[in-house]
Design a protein around this motif. Structure first.
Motif, PDB file in Angstrom:
ATOM      1  N   TYR A 144      -7.424 -55.963  -9.773  1.00 16.40           N
ATOM      2  CA  TYR A 144      -7.097 -55.739 -11.172  1.00 16.40           C
ATOM      3  C   TYR A 144      -7.887 -56.654 -12.098  1.00 16.40           C
ATOM      4  CZ  TYR A 144      -3.338 -53.541  -8.617  1.00 16.40           C
ATOM      5  OH  TYR A 144      -2.630 -52.781  -7.724  1.00 16.40           O
ATOM      6  N   SER A 145      -8.342 -57.779 -11.582  1.00 20.48           N
ATOM      7  CA  SER A 145      -9.172 -58.702 -12.353  1.00 20.48           C
ATOM      8  C   SER A 145      -9.917 -59.597 -11.377  1.00 20.48           C
ATOM      9  CB  SER A 145      -8.314 -59.569 -13.289  1.00 20.48           C
ATOM     10  OG  SER A 145      -7.612 -60.555 -12.543  1.00 20.48           O
ATOM     11  N   THR A 159      -7.287 -42.013 -15.075  1.00 17.07           N
ATOM     12  CA  THR A 159      -5.965 -41.470 -15.410  1.00 17.07           C
ATOM     13  C   THR A 159      -6.039 -40.492 -16.576  1.00 17.07           C
ATOM     14  OG1 THR A 159      -5.502 -43.430 -16.786  1.00 17.07           O
ATOM     15  CG2 THR A 159      -4.683 -43.443 -14.521  1.00 17.07           C
ATOM     16  N   LYS A 215     -13.886 -54.699 -14.311  1.00 22.44           N
ATOM     17  CA  LYS A 215     -13.999 -53.365 -14.907  1.00 22.44           C
ATOM     18  C   LYS A 215     -12.875 -52.436 -14.469  1.00 22.44           C
ATOM     19  CE  LYS A 215     -18.978 -53.943 -15.205  1.00 22.44           C
ATOM     20  NZ  LYS A 215     -20.243 -53.793 -14.467  1.00 22.44           N
ATOM     21  N   ASN A 216     -11.914 -52.950 -13.725  1.00 22.87           N
ATOM     22  CA  ASN A 216     -10.852 -52.104 -13.194  1.00 22.87           C
ATOM     23  C   ASN A 216     -10.123 -51.328 -14.283  1.00 22.87           C
ATOM     24  OD1 ASN A 216      -7.636 -52.063 -12.521  1.00 22.87           O
ATOM     25  ND2 ASN A 216      -8.835 -51.483 -10.729  1.00 22.87           N
ATOM     26  N   SER A 217      -9.798 -51.980 -15.375  1.00 25.26           N
ATOM     27  CA  SER A 217      -9.032 -51.304 -16.428  1.00 25.26           C
ATOM     28  C   SER A 217      -9.845 -50.185 -17.063  1.00 25.26           C
ATOM     29  CB  SER A 217      -8.571 -52.303 -17.486  1.00 25.26           C
ATOM     30  OG  SER A 217      -9.677 -52.909 -18.124  1.00 25.26           O
ATOM     31  N   GLU A 273     -17.984 -45.363 -19.876  1.00 27.78           N
ATOM     32  CA  GLU A 273     -16.667 -44.753 -19.709  1.00 27.78           C
ATOM     33  C   GLU A 273     -16.721 -43.242 -19.915  1.00 27.78           C
ATOM     34  OE1 GLU A 273     -16.946 -45.402 -24.095  1.00 27.78           O
ATOM     35  OE2 GLU A 273     -17.590 -46.463 -22.288  1.00 27.78           O
ATOM     36  N   HIS A 290      -9.859 -47.384 -14.420  1.00 25.29           N
ATOM     37  CA  HIS A 290      -8.517 -46.821 -14.287  1.00 25.29           C
ATOM     38  C   HIS A 290      -8.153 -45.963 -15.495  1.00 25.29           C
ATOM     39  CE1 HIS A 290      -4.017 -47.034 -14.570  1.00 25.29           C
ATOM     40  NE2 HIS A 290      -4.163 -46.614 -13.321  1.00 25.29           N
ATOM     41  N   ASP A 291      -8.466 -46.439 -16.694  1.00 27.21           N
ATOM     42  CA  ASP A 291      -8.152 -45.676 -17.895  1.00 27.21           C
ATOM     43  C   ASP A 291      -8.894 -44.345 -17.913  1.00 27.21           C
ATOM     44  OD1 ASP A 291      -6.507 -47.715 -18.703  1.00 27.21           O
ATOM     45  OD2 ASP A 291      -7.872 -48.506 -20.227  1.00 27.21           O
ATOM     46  N   ASN A 350      -3.388 -47.323  -8.458  1.00 28.85           N
ATOM     47  CA  ASN A 350      -4.405 -48.361  -8.637  1.00 28.85           C
ATOM     48  C   ASN A 350      -4.141 -49.501  -7.654  1.00 28.85           C
ATOM     49  OD1 ASN A 350      -6.314 -50.147  -9.541  1.00 28.85           O
ATOM     50  ND2 ASN A 350      -5.561 -50.265 -11.639  1.00 28.85           N
TER      51      ASN A 350
END
Length: 218
Positions: free
Chosen positions: A39-40, A23, A14-16, A124, A19-20, A35
């Motif tokens: 990352y995965s 940011t 769920k990092n992306s 999100e 992070h999205d 970050n």
């Protein structure tokens, strides 16, 4: 403000998303986001929630970050690990109200969030609302505001108490299991981000020595 994002292995996928969301809120407000992974779920360097806490302690005590956003499945493990570190004041934040009250009353320097429990449809949007409550405007103003002074006083008392009950960060780094420490700083972008932003020469030098010892032939 320099904001560090740290994810552990169980929720690395769920990092992306995190992070999205971070940011999209923080950067328009003038903050920088770094970050630190994972990352995965397939990253070579795997972080546990315990390592999240250790890494948060390194980043905040060195000045490489001003605030840490972390978490785990429930958010509780990462919060406990963060609060075991000197100079780290981490709150468990689940929703925007938690974020607002933590920012205004406790004015800590880290949050831990649940990224499995309750992380469903529109998660999100909740993340964005949490970050907006944390990073938009001045923190530590108190809630209700007429209690701001006693809240400020209690934050100072807690800070002094923690300074007594915890070792300084350099001592922690020297005493902690060195394999655990090496694993915590083994992330793909740790060296790139950390050494460019660290303001503590002793912590930086010690971590470089730890990495150098790992690289020495057996």
């Amino acid at each position: 403000m320099k904001i560090a994002l740290i994810n552990e292995n169980s929720q690395a996928a769920k990092n992306s998303i995190i992070h999205d969301a971070l940011t999209s809120v923080a950067e328009p407000l003038g903050h920088q986001v770094f970050n630190y992974g994972m990352y995965s779920a397939e990253d070579d360097a795997s972080l546990t929630y315990v390592m999240n806490g250790l890494l948060a302690g390194i980043l905040l005590n060195s000045g490489a970050a001003d605030f840490v956003v972390t978490g785990c499945g429930t958010g509780m493990g990462a919060m406990l690990a963060c609060n075991a570190m000197p100079g780290v004041f981490c709150g468990l934040v689940i929703d925007p109200t938690d974020a607002f009250l933590f920012g205004q009353i406790n004015d800590g320097n880290a949050i831990s969030m649940p990224y499995a429990k309750g992380f469903g449809w529109a998660a999100e949007l909740n993340l964005k609302d949490v970050y907006a409550k944390l990073f938009d405007g001045e923190r530590g103003l108190g809630y209700p505001k007429e209690r701001a002074e006693i809240m400020r006083k209690n934050r100072g008392i807690l800070k002094d108490l923690k300074a007594v009950t915890c070792n300084d960060m350099l001592t922690v780094l020297k005493k902690v299991d060195q394999d655990l420490l090496r694993a915590a700083i083994a992330g793909e972008k740790f060296a790139e981000y950390f050494y460019a932003n660290s303001q503590d020469a002793e912590i930086s030098a010690y971590l470089k020595s730890v990495t150098a010892r790992e690289a020495e032939p057996a």
